[in-house]
Design a protein around this motif. Structure first.
Motif, mmCIF file in Angstrom:
data_model
loop_
_atom_site.group_PDB
_atom_site.id
_atom_site.type_symbol
_atom_site.label_atom_id
_atom_site.label_comp_id
_atom_site.label_asym_id
_atom_site.label_seq_id
_atom_site.Cartn_x
_atom_site.Cartn_y
_atom_site.Cartn_z
ATOM 1 N N MET A 1 0.849 -1.174 0.000
ATOM 2 C CA MET A 1 0.000 0.000 0.000
ATOM 3 C C MET A 1 0.895 1.237 0.000
ATOM 4 S SD MET A 1 -3.000 0.898 2.772
ATOM 5 C CE MET A 1 -3.855 -0.600 2.350
ATOM 6 N N ASN A 2 0.568 2.199 -0.840
ATOM 7 C CA ASN A 2 1.395 3.403 -0.889
ATOM 8 C C ASN A 2 0.910 4.435 0.142
ATOM 9 O OD1 ASN A 2 -0.673 5.084 -2.023
ATOM 10 N ND2 ASN A 2 -0.205 4.273 -4.054
ATOM 11 N N LYS A 3 1.679 5.512 0.289
ATOM 12 C CA LYS A 3 1.381 6.512 1.324
ATOM 13 C C LYS A 3 0.048 7.218 1.090
ATOM 14 C CE LYS A 3 6.103 7.228 2.639
ATOM 15 N NZ LYS A 3 6.748 7.863 3.740
ATOM 16 N N ALA A 4 -0.324 7.429 -0.148
ATOM 17 C CA ALA A 4 -1.612 8.069 -0.443
ATOM 18 C C ALA A 4 -2.770 7.180 -0.002
ATOM 19 C CB ALA A 4 -1.720 8.397 -1.929
ATOM 20 N N GLN A 5 -2.643 5.886 -0.234
ATOM 21 C CA GLN A 5 -3.682 4.948 0.202
ATOM 22 C C GLN A 5 -3.763 4.898 1.724
ATOM 23 O OE1 GLN A 5 -1.894 1.746 -2.069
ATOM 24 N NE2 GLN A 5 -3.797 1.496 -3.249
ATOM 25 N N GLN A 6 -2.589 4.898 2.371
ATOM 26 C CA GLN A 6 -2.557 4.900 3.837
ATOM 27 C C GLN A 6 -3.213 6.161 4.395
ATOM 28 O OE1 GLN A 6 1.649 4.439 4.487
ATOM 29 N NE2 GLN A 6 1.520 2.198 4.535
ATOM 30 N N ALA A 7 -2.937 7.304 3.774
ATOM 31 C CA ALA A 7 -3.524 8.569 4.224
ATOM 32 C C ALA A 7 -5.044 8.557 4.047
ATOM 33 C CB ALA A 7 -2.912 9.746 3.475
ATOM 34 N N LYS A 8 -5.514 7.991 2.955
ATOM 35 C CA LYS A 8 -6.958 7.908 2.712
ATOM 36 C C LYS A 8 -7.639 7.046 3.780
ATOM 37 C CE LYS A 8 -10.375 6.624 -0.738
ATOM 38 N NZ LYS A 8 -10.628 6.153 -2.095
ATOM 39 N N ILE A 9 -7.034 5.908 4.096
ATOM 40 C CA ILE A 9 -7.582 5.027 5.124
ATOM 41 C C ILE A 9 -7.507 5.686 6.497
ATOM 42 C CG2 ILE A 9 -7.237 2.824 6.335
ATOM 43 C CD1 ILE A 9 -6.522 1.645 3.552
ATOM 44 N N ALA A 10 -6.424 6.411 6.766
ATOM 45 C CA ALA A 10 -6.299 7.128 8.034
ATOM 46 C C ALA A 10 -7.439 8.141 8.190
ATOM 47 C CB ALA A 10 -4.952 7.825 8.132
ATOM 48 N N THR A 11 -7.786 8.825 7.122
ATOM 49 C CA THR A 11 -8.887 9.793 7.170
ATOM 50 C C THR A 11 -10.212 9.095 7.463
ATOM 51 O OG1 THR A 11 -7.749 11.278 5.650
ATOM 52 C CG2 THR A 11 -10.138 11.554 5.847
ATOM 53 N N ILE A 12 -10.455 7.977 6.813
ATOM 54 C CA ILE A 12 -11.687 7.212 7.041
ATOM 55 C C ILE A 12 -11.754 6.747 8.501
ATOM 56 C CG2 ILE A 12 -12.889 5.046 6.505
ATOM 57 C CD1 ILE A 12 -11.723 5.392 3.606
ATOM 58 N N LEU A 13 -10.661 6.183 8.988
ATOM 59 C CA LEU A 13 -10.647 5.687 10.372
ATOM 60 C C LEU A 13 -10.779 6.823 11.380
ATOM 61 C CD1 LEU A 13 -8.016 2.816 10.234
ATOM 62 C CD2 LEU A 13 -10.444 2.612 10.761
ATOM 63 N N TRP A 14 -10.159 7.963 11.116
ATOM 64 C CA TRP A 14 -10.272 9.096 12.027
ATOM 65 C C TRP A 14 -11.722 9.564 12.110
ATOM 66 C CZ3 TRP A 14 -8.924 11.254 16.164
ATOM 67 C CH2 TRP A 14 -9.309 12.556 16.474
ATOM 68 N N GLU A 15 -12.396 9.656 10.977
ATOM 69 C CA GLU A 15 -13.806 10.063 10.982
ATOM 70 C C GLU A 15 -14.655 9.065 11.777
ATOM 71 O OE1 GLU A 15 -14.640 10.489 6.801
ATOM 72 O OE2 GLU A 15 -13.588 12.416 6.702
ATOM 73 N N ARG A 16 -14.378 7.786 11.609
ATOM 74 C CA ARG A 16 -15.102 6.761 12.372
ATOM 75 C C ARG A 16 -14.778 6.862 13.858
ATOM 76 N NH1 ARG A 16 -14.321 1.257 8.671
ATOM 77 N NH2 ARG A 16 -15.450 2.038 6.839
ATOM 78 N N LEU A 17 -13.514 7.129 14.173
ATOM 79 C CA LEU A 17 -13.099 7.219 15.571
ATOM 80 C C LEU A 17 -13.752 8.413 16.264
ATOM 81 C CD1 LEU A 17 -11.445 6.198 17.939
ATOM 82 C CD2 LEU A 17 -9.443 7.365 16.970
ATOM 83 N N VAL A 18 -13.811 9.539 15.599
ATOM 84 C CA VAL A 18 -14.465 10.717 16.184
ATOM 85 C C VAL A 18 -15.926 10.402 16.496
ATOM 86 C CG1 VAL A 18 -15.260 13.078 15.711
ATOM 87 C CG2 VAL A 18 -12.921 12.406 15.128
ATOM 88 N N GLU A 19 -16.606 9.798 15.548
ATOM 89 C CA GLU A 19 -18.018 9.453 15.750
ATOM 90 C C GLU A 19 -18.182 8.466 16.908
ATOM 91 O OE1 GLU A 19 -21.696 7.363 13.318
ATOM 92 O OE2 GLU A 19 -20.023 8.210 12.190
ATOM 93 N N ALA A 20 -17.356 7.424 16.938
ATOM 94 C CA ALA A 20 -17.451 6.407 17.993
ATOM 95 C C ALA A 20 -17.089 6.984 19.364
ATOM 96 C CB ALA A 20 -16.550 5.223 17.661
ATOM 97 N N PHE A 21 -16.080 7.827 19.418
ATOM 98 C CA PHE A 21 -15.637 8.452 20.662
ATOM 99 C C PHE A 21 -16.758 9.306 21.249
ATOM 100 C CE2 PHE A 21 -13.439 11.812 23.060
ATOM 101 C CZ PHE A 21 -12.514 11.099 23.800
ATOM 102 N N ASN A 22 -17.371 10.127 20.404
ATOM 103 C CA ASN A 22 -18.453 10.993 20.868
ATOM 104 C C ASN A 22 -19.686 10.182 21.255
ATOM 105 O OD1 ASN A 22 -17.021 13.423 20.649
ATOM 106 N ND2 ASN A 22 -17.512 13.601 18.489
ATOM 107 N N GLU A 23 -19.995 9.153 20.495
ATOM 108 C CA GLU A 23 -21.140 8.292 20.812
ATOM 109 C C GLU A 23 -20.914 7.551 22.136
ATOM 110 O OE1 GLU A 23 -24.772 6.548 20.687
ATOM 111 O OE2 GLU A 23 -24.076 8.102 19.314
ATOM 112 N N GLU A 24 -19.705 7.048 22.323
ATOM 113 C CA GLU A 24 -19.383 6.302 23.543
ATOM 114 C C GLU A 24 -19.593 7.149 24.806
ATOM 115 O OE1 GLU A 24 -15.770 3.492 24.370
ATOM 116 O OE2 GLU A 24 -15.130 5.555 24.797
ATOM 117 N N ALA A 25 -19.363 8.440 24.707
ATOM 118 C CA ALA A 25 -19.451 9.320 25.872
ATOM 119 C C ALA A 25 -20.842 9.331 26.495
ATOM 120 C CB ALA A 25 -19.059 10.740 25.484
#
Length: 111
Positions: free
Chosen positions: A1-25
């Motif tokens: 996987m190249n760095k652009a693909q890794q960055a794209k996945i990081a963005t997807i996971l960060w968006e999911r993490l923000v949603e899950a973190f706020n929901e968990e609260a």
């Protein structure tokens, strides 16, 4: 996987993490230790555990890996599929967002 693909996945996971973190609260109990994100600490200052949030948010599927023990080093099995991608992606997220204040509190990252 190249760095652009890794960055794209990081963005997807960060968006999911923000949603899950706020929901968990909404129902988070620091004494219960039952967080799918591996959260510890007070609701407004939580540390999430890397292998827990990675698994809960679909990191393995996003990189095309079937690892079930991310975070555990098992030399007997050799190199895990996607191991380098796992580290690159999680570090992109952690370095960019450590200590960031979200809607329900400040997020910290642990291993």
């Amino acid at each position: 996987m190249n760095k652009a693909q890794q960055a794209k996945i990081a963005t997807i996971l960060w968006e999911r993490l923000v949603e899950a973190f706020n929901e968990e609260a909404r129902n988070y109990d620091p004494e219960a230790y039952n967080s799918i994100l591996g959260s510890v600490g007070e609701v407004n200052h939580r540390e999430v555990c890397r292998p827990n949030w990675w698994k809960a948010l679909g990191g393995e599927q996003l990189i095309g890996s079937k690892s079930e023990n991310r975070g555990w080093i098992n030399l007997a099995k050799g190199v895990e599929t996607g191991f380098d991608d796992y580290w690159a992606i999680t570090h992109l997220i952690e370095e960019e967002h450590y200590g960031e204040h979200l809607e329900t509190g400040t997020i910290y990252f642990g291993s």
